[in-house]
Design a protein around this motif. Structure first.
Motif, short mmCIF file in Angstrom:
data_model
loop_
_atom_site.label_atom_id
_atom_site.label_comp_id
_atom_site.label_asym_id
_atom_site.label_seq_id
_atom_site.Cartn_x
_atom_site.Cartn_y
_atom_site.Cartn_z
N PRO A 369 -9.83 9.24 5.68
CA PRO A 369 -11.14 9.90 5.86
C PRO A 369 -11.05 11.05 6.86
O PRO A 369 -10.18 11.08 7.74
CB PRO A 369 -12.04 8.77 6.35
N ALA A 370 -11.97 11.98 6.75
CA ALA A 370 -11.97 13.15 7.64
C ALA A 370 -12.25 12.77 9.08
O ALA A 370 -11.80 13.46 10.02
CB ALA A 370 -13.02 14.16 7.15
N ASP A 371 -12.98 11.64 9.33
CA ASP A 371 -13.29 11.23 10.70
C ASP A 371 -12.16 10.46 11.34
O ASP A 371 -12.27 10.03 12.50
CB ASP A 371 -14.57 10.39 10.72
N GLY A 372 -11.05 10.25 10.63
CA GLY A 372 -9.90 9.56 11.20
C GLY A 372 -9.99 8.06 11.15
O GLY A 372 -9.07 7.37 11.63
N GLY A 373 -11.04 7.50 10.55
CA GLY A 373 -11.17 6.05 10.44
C GLY A 373 -10.25 5.48 9.40
O GLY A 373 -9.48 6.17 8.75
N ARG A 374 -10.33 4.18 9.21
CA ARG A 374 -9.47 3.51 8.25
C ARG A 374 -9.98 3.79 6.83
O ARG A 374 -11.17 3.68 6.55
CB ARG A 374 -9.44 2.01 8.51
N GLY A 375 -9.06 4.15 5.95
CA GLY A 375 -9.44 4.50 4.59
C GLY A 375 -9.12 3.40 3.60
O GLY A 375 -8.55 2.35 3.94
N HIS A 376 -9.47 3.63 2.37
CA HIS A 376 -9.26 2.64 1.31
C HIS A 376 -8.67 3.34 0.08
O HIS A 376 -9.07 4.44 -0.28
CB HIS A 376 -10.58 1.97 0.92
N ILE A 377 -7.74 2.64 -0.55
CA ILE A 377 -7.17 3.06 -1.83
C ILE A 377 -7.37 1.91 -2.81
O ILE A 377 -6.95 0.78 -2.53
CB ILE A 377 -5.68 3.42 -1.72
N THR A 378 -7.98 2.23 -3.93
CA THR A 378 -8.26 1.19 -4.94
C THR A 378 -7.58 1.56 -6.25
O THR A 378 -7.82 2.64 -6.81
CB THR A 378 -9.77 1.05 -5.17
N VAL A 379 -6.72 0.67 -6.71
CA VAL A 379 -6.04 0.84 -8.00
C VAL A 379 -6.73 -0.09 -9.01
O VAL A 379 -6.80 -1.30 -8.79
CB VAL A 379 -4.55 0.51 -7.90
N THR A 380 -7.25 0.49 -10.09
CA THR A 380 -8.01 -0.28 -11.08
C THR A 380 -7.44 -0.02 -12.47
O THR A 380 -7.17 1.13 -12.83
CB THR A 380 -9.50 0.10 -11.06
N LEU A 381 -7.28 -1.09 -13.25
CA LEU A 381 -6.84 -0.99 -14.64
C LEU A 381 -7.81 -1.77 -15.52
O LEU A 381 -8.07 -2.95 -15.28
CB LEU A 381 -5.42 -1.56 -14.82
N LYS A 382 -8.36 -1.10 -16.52
CA LYS A 382 -9.28 -1.75 -17.44
C LYS A 382 -9.17 -1.11 -18.81
O LYS A 382 -8.56 -0.04 -18.97
CB LYS A 382 -10.72 -1.65 -16.93
N ARG A 383 -9.77 -1.76 -19.79
CA ARG A 383 -9.80 -1.22 -21.16
C ARG A 383 -11.14 -0.60 -21.44
O ARG A 383 -12.18 -1.15 -21.09
CB ARG A 383 -9.54 -2.34 -22.18
N GLU A 384 -11.09 0.57 -22.10
CA GLU A 384 -12.31 1.23 -22.58
C GLU A 384 -12.09 1.57 -24.04
O GLU A 384 -11.42 2.55 -24.37
CB GLU A 384 -12.61 2.50 -21.77
N GLY A 385 -12.63 0.75 -24.92
CA GLY A 385 -12.40 0.94 -26.35
C GLY A 385 -10.95 0.69 -26.69
O GLY A 385 -10.42 -0.40 -26.46
N THR A 386 -10.28 1.70 -27.23
CA THR A 386 -8.86 1.58 -27.57
C THR A 386 -7.96 2.21 -26.51
O THR A 386 -6.76 2.38 -26.75
CB THR A 386 -8.59 2.26 -28.92
N ASP A 387 -8.51 2.52 -25.34
CA ASP A 387 -7.74 3.17 -24.28
C ASP A 387 -7.54 2.24 -23.11
O ASP A 387 -8.40 1.39 -22.80
CB ASP A 387 -8.43 4.45 -23.80
N ALA A 388 -6.41 2.41 -22.44
CA ALA A 388 -6.16 1.77 -21.15
C ALA A 388 -6.44 2.82 -20.07
O ALA A 388 -5.86 3.91 -20.11
CB ALA A 388 -4.73 1.27 -21.07
#
Length: 459
Positions: A369-388
């Motif tokens: 984050p711009a304020d120097g605080g602790r940040g978060h990274i989120t990795v998500t995998l899901k299906r949408e119709g025929t796509d991953a």
């Protein structure tokens, strides 16, 4: 003359000529078979009629003798369109007849045969052909009954003449149609040839013309134009890569050379030279990594990995790569979490893992984050119709919308990342891997931060 010879040599004209010959032979075969079958049918009917008439006359002879038979024959000869009759005794004297000039010995043998005869009422004494049957009667009498086959010959002529004209008409129309179709085909091919020559001369912007008929030539033109678009894009990309290499690699190579020269000029001790060598090795390793990334991008864009594709569990890759980067993210003040639904795609496991690694690595570098605080990274995998759909979201400053399409180009680095280590090839490689797998790479706002979306087809 030269144009006609060129027309005849074309494949289209040869195919049409072959079809024309086959069709003409088929038509002639049908006509010949029809004429033969009709002739055989008429002759068979004539033979049956003769059999019935001979049997009937024999019965008349058995009932009333020769006088009655002569009377019956005389009466039948007076009818219009009557059959041919000849009745003679054992000495050859004609007792009743309605024809003349029969061949000698015709009444000497029983059976059916063709013969010639003349009609007594024919003013031109024209010879006719008949199908006759001879029968011996008790008492030495001989009976001949026949049918004129002029109707059969007339029918044959009625079939033959139109058939001949029909074959001629088929040939003429076939040739005319062949010339017309071939000229149209040749015109399209000449247009394609002219465009190809323009492209070979160096004008990669040339494209094949479309007639709008959606025929085979239009489909071929669509495919070739798509191929030319791809080739032109690759050529432009190659030029850009060459320019980028000349521009972006010149600085580290110059720095590498300057440090080596400085070490030779100012180095006095073994420690000075060792430090210079270590710096040189570090710079060389960075250059090698850059060239490795360029090589991987080139291979991915050339489709070399398609031969090794197989079914891959993308969730397994997401969890493994996230686990690998979790300690590094923690050191940088970032929490890395993963939520993956088991999803199978068709691809190269190593390349998909490399793409996800580059996305997480970018998120770790720029996700604070711009304020120097602790940040978060989120990795998500899901299906949408025929796509991953695989997403990597961070809480950093993000990428301005105007620059989101540009960041996937080779050696592109935004101003905020100039002070960070890197070559500007990471996202380019991710984009190339996405295209290799028939997918896409896109970016959107995370409010705050950036969401990188890696979308792949599952079927």
């Amino acid at each position: 003359m030269a144009h006609a010879a060129r027309l005849v040599r074309t494949t289209a004209f040869k195919l049409l000529a072959a079809y024309l010959v086959v069709f003409a032979l088929f038509a002639v075969s049908v006509i010949v078979y029809t004429a033969w079958h009709t002739r055989a049918l008429i002759q068979g009917q004539a033979a049956d009629d003769l059999d019935r008439e001979v049997v009937g006359l024999s019965d008349q002879y058995r009932i009333g003798g020769i006088q009655r038979l002569v009377y019956v024959i005389d009466r039948r000869t007076r009818r219009p369109g009557s059959s041919i009759y000849v009745l003679s005794n054992f000495q050859g004297e004609v007792l009743a007849a309605n024809v003349t000039d029969l061949p000698i010995g015709l009444l000497d043998k029983e059976g059916t045969r063709f013969t010639t005869y003349n009609r007594p009422d024919d003013p031109v004494a024209k010879s006719h052909v008949a199908f006759v049957q001879t029968m011996f009667l008790p008492g030495g009498y001989r009976l001949l009954v026949g049918r004129d086959i002029e109707e059969r010959d007339t029918l044959r002529d009625l079939v033959a003449r139109p058939a001949q004209w029909a074959v001629v008409l088929i040939v003429v129309l076939g040739l005319a149609g062949g010339v017309f179709v071939t000229r149209r085909v040749l015109k399209r091919i000449d247009s394609m040839t002219a465009t190809a020559e323009t492209i070979m001369a160096g004008n990669l912007s040339g494209r094949l013309a479309l007639a709008g008929t959606e025929d085979e030539f239009d489909r071929l033109a669509h495919s070739l134009n798509a191929m030319l678009d791809r080739i032109e894009g690759l050529m432009v990309g190659l030029k850009e890569v060459s320019d980028n290499i000349a521009h972006d690699l010149k600085t580290p190579l110059t720095r590498l050379r300057n440090r080596a020269e400085e070490a030779l000029r100012t180095g006095r001790t073994e420690d000075d030279w060792r430090a210079a060598l270590e710096t040189t090795i570090e710079e060389s390793a960075g250059l090698i990594r850059t060239f490795d990334a360029l090589l991987m991008i080139a291979r991915a864009e050339a489709g070399q990995g398609r031969a090794t594709m197989g079914d891959v569990d993308l969730a397994e890759i997401a969890e493994a790569v996230s686990e690998l980067y979790e300690p590094l993210a923690d050191e940088q003040g970032l929490d890395l979490t993963v939520s993956a639904t088991p999803t199978t795609v068709h691809g190269v496991k190593e390349l998909l893992a490399q793409a996800l690694s580059n996305l997480i690595d970018n998120a770790i570098k720029y996700g604070r984050p711009a304020d120097g605080g602790r940040g978060h990274i989120t990795v998500t995998l899901k299906r949408e119709g025929t796509d991953a759909v695989l997403t990597v979201a961070d809480t950093g400053p993000g990428i301005p919308p105007a620059d989101r399409e540009r960041v996937v180009e080779r050696f592109v680095r935004l101003e905020a990342s100039r002070t960070r280590p890197g070559s500007g090839l990471g996202l380019s490689l991710v984009g190339a891997i996405a295209r290799l797998h028939g997918g896409t790479l896109g970016f959107s706002d995370n409010g705050p931060g950036l969401v990188a979306t890696f979308r792949l087809p599952t079927k």
